[in-house]
Write an enzyme that holds these catalytic residues in place. Structure first.
Site, PDB file in Angstrom:
ATOM      1  N   GLY A 127     -13.610  91.949  14.873  1.00 17.10           N
ATOM      2  CA  GLY A 127     -13.929  93.531  15.571  1.00 17.10           C
ATOM      3  C   GLY A 127     -14.514  92.682  17.259  1.00 17.10           C
ATOM      4  N   GLU A 246      -9.950  79.273  16.616  1.00 14.18           N
ATOM      5  CA  GLU A 246      -8.763  80.082  16.524  1.00 14.18           C
ATOM      6  C   GLU A 246      -7.663  79.256  16.746  1.00 14.18           C
ATOM      7  OE1 GLU A 246      -8.749  83.976  18.466  1.00 14.18           O
ATOM      8  OE2 GLU A 246      -7.167  84.682  17.403  1.00 14.18           O
ATOM      9  N   GLU A 370      -1.235  86.324  31.322  1.00 17.71           N
ATOM     10  CA  GLU A 370      -1.840  86.361  32.880  1.00 17.71           C
ATOM     11  C   GLU A 370      -3.143  85.393  32.589  1.00 17.71           C
ATOM     12  OE1 GLU A 370      -0.499  88.921  31.347  1.00 17.71           O
ATOM     13  OE2 GLU A 370       1.341  89.135  32.623  1.00 17.71           O
TER      14      GLU A 370
END
Ligand SMILES: Cc1cc2nc3c(=O)[nH]c(=O)nc-3n(C[C@H](O)[C@H](O)[C@H](O)COP(=O)(O)OP(=O)(O)OC[C@H]3O[C@@H](n4cnc5c(N)ncnc54)[C@H](O)[C@@H]3O)c2cc1C
Length: 391
Positions: A127, A246, A370
């Site tokens: 979240g 990650e 970006e």
């Protein structure tokens, strides 16, 4: 046989012996664009993996993992993908929440949460993002207010693009716990059960037909006092550390599924004659070259001593693979020719169509193109930081 090859054989044999019977239906499923496919069977598969001690094999042994070396973890990921192992329902728990708990959790928190992740019985969602806080993560508005009577945190706000929230038991939430704070200050990292009053999960339908992510609304939902990770105010630090986990070993396993997609494209091109087009042949060769280059970069980064130069190169990896994969989706459509436009019961065509549609998101999640270029410019090349408002 080298030790690593013996290990590879062990994984290969385990997969051949277990991804069979009812689990055979899971082969090559749950990947790009179908993260919510066959959820119950895939959860059962997580428990099957757990019984073989193949969940969390990279965690240290003291936390119930196998403490595998980097090379062994890579070999595991590769053999898992090569065998057609399905997309992992437990990857957020195993790859993100687990390592973060190990780094920042109290002993009680580790005892409470790590076993559920390891055994494939508790699933986690992430979240972070909100409607106005994706790249601009410091703009988070979800509020957490302390209830002085119970010590609980009362949470209100909205998260969005929350992958697999509808199939998860817990969510980690970054929220603002100090009134008037801005940017990275005043944030808290909360562990919250999803099944409670005040939590509403709304699926978001995706272009490929699935609904693997959601909007999650909090209306006076509760996080127990014991379920704060770190201290109130530590939210930014913990959130960033989690993002570091990650970008790990699983990237090499991901390359095996890229290889399968490329093989499928070559197979289709031979069958339908598009391999006779010089332009297609060039693009296939170019795609193969890009994949090999990414593989060597990833191997070098994972096996290196993390010298400054390798750390700089590691910054380029997300940008490279996401653009490469998006282009592979376009190539797949051009190889399929007119058939690309037709919905059909052909699983190979469907897989390529789904891959094309989902790959549009590759350059968005995990940091947009970006943002990746900003990071390369600032951290890799030492260029001036872009103005960041109040941060
Ligand atoms: C498939 C998928 C799964 C996801 N799963 C999750 C999940 O489980 N949990 C979760 O919390 N989030 C998840 N996300 C959200 C994801 O992290 C965000 O979409 C991403 O961080 C981009 O944020 P945004 O969508 O708000 O776009 P924005 O940040 O609004 O960006 C819009 C555009 O502006 C550009 N831009 C923004 N800031 C800058 C800047 N400073 N310099 C240059 N350009 C800029 C961006 O690059 C982009 O092109 C998921 C997203 C996708 C697509």
């Amino acid at each position: 046989m080298s030790e690593l090859n013996a290990f590879r054989t062990e994984v290969r044999e385990w997969m051949a012996g277990h991804l069979t019977g009812k689990f055979a239906a899971l082969k090559y499923r749950g990947g790009s664009g179908e993260g919510d496919a066959l959820p119950e069977l895939r959860k059962e598969w997580e428990r099957e993996l757990a019984a073989g001690r193949w969940t969390c094999p990279g965690w240290p042994a003291e936390h119930g993992g196998r403490g595998l070396s980097v090379a062994e973890q890579v070999a595991f990921q590769e053999e898992y993908s090569r065998a057609g192992g399905p997309g992992r329902m437990g990857h957020i728990g195993e790859g993100l929440m687990g390592p973060t708990l190990i780094a920042f959790g109290t002993e009680e928190q580790k005892k409470r949460f790590l076993p559920g992740i390891r055994s494939g019985t508790e699933f986690w969602a992430q979240g972070y993002s909100e409607p106005s806080a994706g790249s601009d993560f410091g703009n988070i508005k979800t509020r957490a207010k302390l209830d002085p009577e119970t010590g609980d945190w009362i949470v209100s706000g909205q998260k969005v693009w929350t992958s697999l929230a509808h199939l998860s038991d817990w969510i980690f939430v970054v929220a603002r716990c100090e009134e008037g704070s801005v940017g990275r200050n005043g944030l808290i990292f909360l562990l919250m059960p999803l099944d409670q009053p005040g939590v509403d999960i709304h699926p978001i339908k995706q272009i490929g037909g699935g609904a693997e992510f959601n909007s999650v609304f909090f209306d006076d939902a509760r996080a127990k006092a014991d379920d704060v990770l770190g201290q109130p105010g530590d939210g930014w630090k913990i959130a960033m550390a989690l993002l570091g986990f990650e970008r790990g070993i699983s990237t090499l396993g991901q390359q095996m599924s890229f290889q399968q997609e490329l093989d499928l494209i070559v197979e289709v091109s031979k069958e339908n004659g598009s391999d006779r087009s010089p332009a297609i042949r060039q693009r296939v060769a170019y795609a193969w070259t890009g994949l090999r280059a990414m593989r060597y970069l990833a191997m070098r980064v994972l096996s290196d001593d993390q010298s400054a130069e390798t750390r700089r190169e590691a910054l380029t990896y997300k940008y490279q693979w996401s653009n490469w994969h998006r282009d592979l989706g376009r190539l797949a459509m051009d190889v399929l020719k007119m058939d690309a436009n037709i919905v059909a019961d052909d699983p190979r065509r469907e897989r390529l169509q789904q891959m094309f549609l989902f790959a549009r998101a590759d350059t968005i999640y995990g940091g947009t193109n970006e943002i990746q270029l900003n990071i390369i410019a600032e951290q890799g090349l030492g260029m001036p930081r872009e103005p960041r408002g109040k941060l």
